[in-house]
Design a protein around this motif. Sequence first.
Motif, PDB file in Angstrom:
ATOM      1  N   GLU A 216       8.886   7.460  -4.427  1.00 49.45           N
ATOM      2  CA  GLU A 216       8.308   8.229  -3.332  1.00 49.45           C
ATOM      3  C   GLU A 216       8.018   7.379  -2.095  1.00 49.45           C
ATOM      4  O   GLU A 216       7.809   7.930  -1.021  1.00 49.45           O
ATOM      5  CB  GLU A 216       7.004   8.891  -3.811  1.00 49.45           C
ATOM      6  N   MET A 217       8.013   6.048  -2.244  1.00 47.19           N
ATOM      7  CA  MET A 217       7.652   5.186  -1.120  1.00 47.19           C
ATOM      8  C   MET A 217       8.863   4.698  -0.335  1.00 47.19           C
ATOM      9  O   MET A 217       8.729   4.297   0.819  1.00 47.19           O
ATOM     10  CB  MET A 217       6.858   3.976  -1.626  1.00 47.19           C
ATOM     11  N   HIS A 218      10.051   4.666  -0.947  1.00 49.53           N
ATOM     12  CA  HIS A 218      11.285   4.218  -0.295  1.00 49.53           C
ATOM     13  C   HIS A 218      11.123   2.791   0.245  1.00 49.53           C
ATOM     14  O   HIS A 218      11.383   2.517   1.422  1.00 49.53           O
ATOM     15  CB  HIS A 218      11.683   5.165   0.839  1.00 49.53           C
ATOM     16  N   VAL A 219      10.680   1.879  -0.630  1.00 51.30           N
ATOM     17  CA  VAL A 219      10.573   0.484  -0.223  1.00 51.30           C
ATOM     18  C   VAL A 219      11.961  -0.122  -0.123  1.00 51.30           C
ATOM     19  O   VAL A 219      12.962   0.484  -0.525  1.00 51.30           O
ATOM     20  CB  VAL A 219       9.699  -0.307  -1.219  1.00 51.30           C
ATOM     21  N   GLN A 417       5.325 -10.039  -2.653  1.00 47.95           N
ATOM     22  CA  GLN A 417       4.655 -10.568  -3.844  1.00 47.95           C
ATOM     23  C   GLN A 417       3.382  -9.776  -4.151  1.00 47.95           C
ATOM     24  O   GLN A 417       3.070  -9.512  -5.314  1.00 47.95           O
ATOM     25  CB  GLN A 417       4.313 -12.043  -3.631  1.00 47.95           C
ATOM     26  N   PHE A 418       2.655  -9.413  -3.117  1.00 44.74           N
ATOM     27  CA  PHE A 418       1.430  -8.628  -3.332  1.00 44.74           C
ATOM     28  C   PHE A 418       1.757  -7.268  -3.935  1.00 44.74           C
ATOM     29  O   PHE A 418       1.066  -6.797  -4.849  1.00 44.74           O
ATOM     30  CB  PHE A 418       0.686  -8.462  -2.008  1.00 44.74           C
ATOM     31  N   ILE A 419       2.814  -6.623  -3.446  1.00 46.87           N
ATOM     32  CA  ILE A 419       3.192  -5.318  -3.987  1.00 46.87           C
ATOM     33  C   ILE A 419       3.690  -5.453  -5.418  1.00 46.87           C
ATOM     34  O   ILE A 419       3.419  -4.600  -6.273  1.00 46.87           O
ATOM     35  CB  ILE A 419       4.249  -4.663  -3.086  1.00 46.87           C
ATOM     36  N   PHE A 459      -4.328   5.722 -11.635  1.00 52.55           N
ATOM     37  CA  PHE A 459      -5.077   6.432 -10.604  1.00 52.55           C
ATOM     38  C   PHE A 459      -5.431   5.517  -9.427  1.00 52.55           C
ATOM     39  O   PHE A 459      -5.132   5.849  -8.269  1.00 52.55           O
ATOM     40  CB  PHE A 459      -6.353   7.048 -11.200  1.00 52.55           C
ATOM     41  N   VAL A 460      -6.065   4.384  -9.714  1.00 51.17           N
ATOM     42  CA  VAL A 460      -6.540   3.523  -8.623  1.00 51.17           C
ATOM     43  C   VAL A 460      -5.370   2.817  -7.948  1.00 51.17           C
ATOM     44  O   VAL A 460      -5.165   2.928  -6.731  1.00 51.17           O
ATOM     45  CB  VAL A 460      -7.574   2.514  -9.158  1.00 51.17           C
ATOM     46  N   GLN A 461      -4.572   2.090  -8.719  1.00 51.84           N
ATOM     47  CA  GLN A 461      -3.456   1.369  -8.114  1.00 51.84           C
ATOM     48  C   GLN A 461      -2.360   2.319  -7.641  1.00 51.84           C
ATOM     49  O   GLN A 461      -1.745   2.094  -6.596  1.00 51.84           O
ATOM     50  CB  GLN A 461      -2.888   0.355  -9.118  1.00 51.84           C
ATOM     51  N   GLY A 462      -2.098   3.375  -8.413  1.00 49.03           N
ATOM     52  CA  GLY A 462      -1.049   4.304  -8.014  1.00 49.03           C
ATOM     53  C   GLY A 462      -1.378   5.077  -6.758  1.00 49.03           C
ATOM     54  O   GLY A 462      -0.489   5.392  -5.957  1.00 49.03           O
ATOM     55  N   MET A 463      -2.665   5.401  -6.545  1.00 42.22           N
ATOM     56  CA  MET A 463      -3.048   6.163  -5.365  1.00 42.22           C
ATOM     57  C   MET A 463      -3.260   5.288  -4.136  1.00 42.22           C
ATOM     58  O   MET A 463      -3.211   5.778  -3.005  1.00 42.22           O
ATOM     59  CB  MET A 463      -4.324   6.964  -5.652  1.00 42.22           C
ATOM     60  N   THR A 464      -3.505   3.997  -4.330  1.00 43.02           N
ATOM     61  CA  THR A 464      -3.751   3.110  -3.188  1.00 43.02           C
ATOM     62  C   THR A 464      -2.559   2.261  -2.797  1.00 43.02           C
ATOM     63  O   THR A 464      -2.609   1.576  -1.777  1.00 43.02           O
ATOM     64  CB  THR A 464      -4.928   2.175  -3.503  1.00 43.02           C
ATOM     65  N   ILE A 465      -1.491   2.288  -3.585  1.00 42.28           N
ATOM     66  CA  ILE A 465      -0.361   1.417  -3.256  1.00 42.28           C
ATOM     67  C   ILE A 465       0.390   1.916  -2.029  1.00 42.28           C
ATOM     68  O   ILE A 465       0.931   1.128  -1.243  1.00 42.28           O
ATOM     69  CB  ILE A 465       0.574   1.274  -4.478  1.00 42.28           C
ATOM     70  N   LYS A 466       0.433   3.234  -1.820  1.00 38.04           N
ATOM     71  CA  LYS A 466       1.100   3.761  -0.624  1.00 38.04           C
ATOM     72  C   LYS A 466       0.370   3.360   0.652  1.00 38.04           C
ATOM     73  O   LYS A 466       1.001   2.860   1.600  1.00 38.04           O
ATOM     74  CB  LYS A 466       1.210   5.285  -0.723  1.00 38.04           C
ATOM     75  N   PRO A 467      -0.951   3.547   0.737  1.00 35.60           N
ATOM     76  CA  PRO A 467      -1.626   3.047   1.952  1.00 35.60           C
ATOM     77  C   PRO A 467      -1.504   1.542   2.147  1.00 35.60           C
ATOM     78  O   PRO A 467      -1.426   1.072   3.287  1.00 35.60           O
ATOM     79  CB  PRO A 467      -3.092   3.457   1.730  1.00 35.60           C
ATOM     80  N   LEU A 468      -1.463   0.782   1.056  1.00 35.46           N
ATOM     81  CA  LEU A 468      -1.307  -0.661   1.198  1.00 35.46           C
ATOM     82  C   LEU A 468       0.077  -1.024   1.727  1.00 35.46           C
ATOM     83  O   LEU A 468       0.217  -1.962   2.522  1.00 35.46           O
ATOM     84  CB  LEU A 468      -1.553  -1.342  -0.154  1.00 35.46           C
ATOM     85  N   VAL A 469       1.102  -0.316   1.289  1.00 33.77           N
ATOM     86  CA  VAL A 469       2.456  -0.566   1.807  1.00 33.77           C
ATOM     87  C   VAL A 469       2.516  -0.304   3.303  1.00 33.77           C
ATOM     88  O   VAL A 469       3.130  -1.058   4.075  1.00 33.77           O
ATOM     89  CB  VAL A 469       3.481   0.295   1.041  1.00 33.77           C
ATOM     90  N   GLU A 470       1.872   0.764   3.734  1.00 32.49           N
ATOM     91  CA  GLU A 470       1.856   1.061   5.168  1.00 32.49           C
ATOM     92  C   GLU A 470       0.964   0.090   5.934  1.00 32.49           C
ATOM     93  O   GLU A 470       1.283  -0.287   7.070  1.00 32.49           O
ATOM     94  CB  GLU A 470       1.377   2.495   5.377  1.00 32.49           C
ATOM     95  N   LEU A 471      -0.143  -0.321   5.331  1.00 34.39           N
ATOM     96  CA  LEU A 471      -1.048  -1.242   6.006  1.00 34.39           C
ATOM     97  C   LEU A 471      -0.428  -2.622   6.166  1.00 34.39           C
ATOM     98  O   LEU A 471      -0.539  -3.255   7.227  1.00 34.39           O
ATOM     99  CB  LEU A 471      -2.366  -1.332   5.232  1.00 34.39           C
ATOM    100  N   LEU A 472       0.247  -3.103   5.121  1.00 29.59           N
ATOM    101  CA  LEU A 472       0.890  -4.414   5.187  1.00 29.59           C
ATOM    102  C   LEU A 472       2.221  -4.392   5.919  1.00 29.59           C
ATOM    103  O   LEU A 472       2.819  -5.453   6.131  1.00 29.59           O
ATOM    104  CB  LEU A 472       1.101  -4.954   3.755  1.00 29.59           C
TER     105      LEU A 472
END
Length: 717
Positions: A216-219, A417-419, A459-472
């Motif tokens: 869903e993120m298309h990295v 690496q963070f992702i 829940f925590v990592q799965g729901m916050t990884i998308k905002p982190l991808v956009e933030l980074l």
Amino acid sequence: MAALWTLSPLLSACLFWPACLALTPGAEPLHPQNLPSSLGLNSSDGSPSVDLPLALRVFSVDYHHVQAPFEIVLWIMLASLAKLGFHWSGRVPAVVPESCLLIMVGLLVGGVIYGVRHSAPPTLSADAFFLFLLPPIVLDAGYFLPGRLFFENLGTILWYAVLGTLWNVLGIGLSLYGVCLLAQSSLGDVSLLHCLLFGSLISAVDPVAVLSVFHEMHVNEQLHILVFGESLLNDAVTVVLYKLFESFLRLPAVSGVDVFLGGCRVLLVGLGGLFVGLFFGLLAALTSRFTSRAQVIAPLFVFLYSYLSYLTSEMLHLSGIMAIVTCAVTMKQYVEANVSERSNTSIQYFLKMWSSVSETLIFIFLGVSTIQDVHMWSWPFVCSTLLLCLVWRASGVLLLTAVVNKLRRNTVTFRDQFIIAYGGMRGAICFSLVFLIDDFPKKRLFITTTIVVILFTVFVQGMTIKPLVELLDVKRKKRGLNTVSEEIHSRLIDHLLAGIEDVVGYWGQHYWKDKFEQFNKKYLRRFLIRDDHQARSSILRVYQELERREQRGDEEAPPPVVDPRSHSRPLLPEEMESIRRILSRNLQHFNNMQRPAYSRHTLHQDATMGRARKPLHRHQSLGERCTYNTQGEDGEFNGSRRGRAGLSRSHTVCSMSPRPVLQDASVPAASAQTRGRVDPDSEAFREEQISPEQHEAPAERAARKQLSFVLESEKQP
């Protein structure tokens, strides 16, 4: 619907085994006194006998006869409706991953069942997971594996999957054993082997949870293949280590020889699964060669041989995940060339549907199985496990990437690496493995801790990884499928790099890839692909492969950006079919034309006109080749024309060199020959080379231009 009828008889035996006990040979036979009261007994003569019905029943209900398949269909229907509602819920998919929603639905259903029945709801058995639900997911991932990206990053993927998994297992296991030593009052009965066993199962990164988020993120392609490949092979390593520590627990004592034999067993299990999958993959490709007259059953062999490879590996105690992935990768390129387009479409859609149903059931039962009364809580153990999983994975990724970046051209950035470290989500593999542990006093604590880790990561990592991808501002996948021109140019660059590596004597990835392509073309494709598909052009194969990708729809590719200023109408289906037919016919016609084709493997051969030509030498000047025997009588000039008949246009331009080619007619030929034998060290020769135009007469320039015109005229058809 085909997947429903396929899964129903398979899952019924494991999910609802108590309902089928009455059908087993060891079940207690029914006695007359145990018969239902509706049947009645005839007590007139004292002998027990069943009364016949007094009247014909118009309507009756027999739920027990269809209980198992009926409940399975209801579970699948519930999960599918939840998935359908998720995608029609507006902005919810942009915030909550699909796996989180399915787990929440499972929690709700499990709570309702527990409140109504006051007992634990049905749980997902380990046999049902490993034998029926996991194989279609791994088969789908292996069959649609991006081969080019995977094999280009294979070294890094193995580095993360093998050494990274060992790092996490040993680090988490030893650290938890230290926590148990510090908390002797509550955790004193947990041994070192139990901690290592728990560390092996809690280190399993679930590809189901990872793929459901990363799709869903298309990295970018590199990050996606590193996380996906590492999670896919990580499962095989963790399952092998889990079985190894489980075998150590059953031994009375573990010696150094047992540890050495355990290491040999790990290698044997991994390589054994690889060879089993390779064997069944080649066998499937060979079988598909003879399905031209029975295309209906051609897709069936893909599923049968892949599932046989998995079951055979499990029977031999080898890695079933490695076997089914290897089988899928091996048979893909040969099976697609043998079967028809309709069969390929059937294979692709059935695999996607089958894997989607399995993923949905897994997440639903994860939520349902959480509602039960077998939990045991320990704050030190649960919190330490959560913290250690994050710390050891992050440290392992940073340490291993620092080493592998010294050997890679495209280094893994710190953001990637963070992702990678943050994307280590746990799932159903951990949950299924923890239920396989033999009973001991702290098994319920292991189950509770595993459920907490799964819920936290999903829940925590799965729901916050998308905002982190956009933030980074992680690099995303900007475009969809490659065009034919891009594919051809990429293959040209690969071939060029392979030739450069061969010339300089460096055996890199392009060198070995080119060697395998030659072996594949010379032996495997001739043996595994039908004869009527052997002579196709490589350009045509590229076009057909891209067309198949476009038809099935690349889920990883983002939707194309449509220019709002464009007002061109979409092409009609008959127009698209006409374009495909014209392009295929032209490409096939181009392939049938006898054009010279050179590669570094056939460079010494002359495939142009079937005539023997003088080979080009690197140390020979092209100007000297064009200027020999140009002066003299007409016969000599005609002889030079015949000698130049094989030169290409690039060779013809050498006649425009500033060197004097023709002499004036008043100059005798002897003087010209004498001039050609001038000493290179003489002053006259140096003056002629420095400024040839100063010694050139107007007649000589006119003759040179006339010769150039003659040479260019010879090339006209």
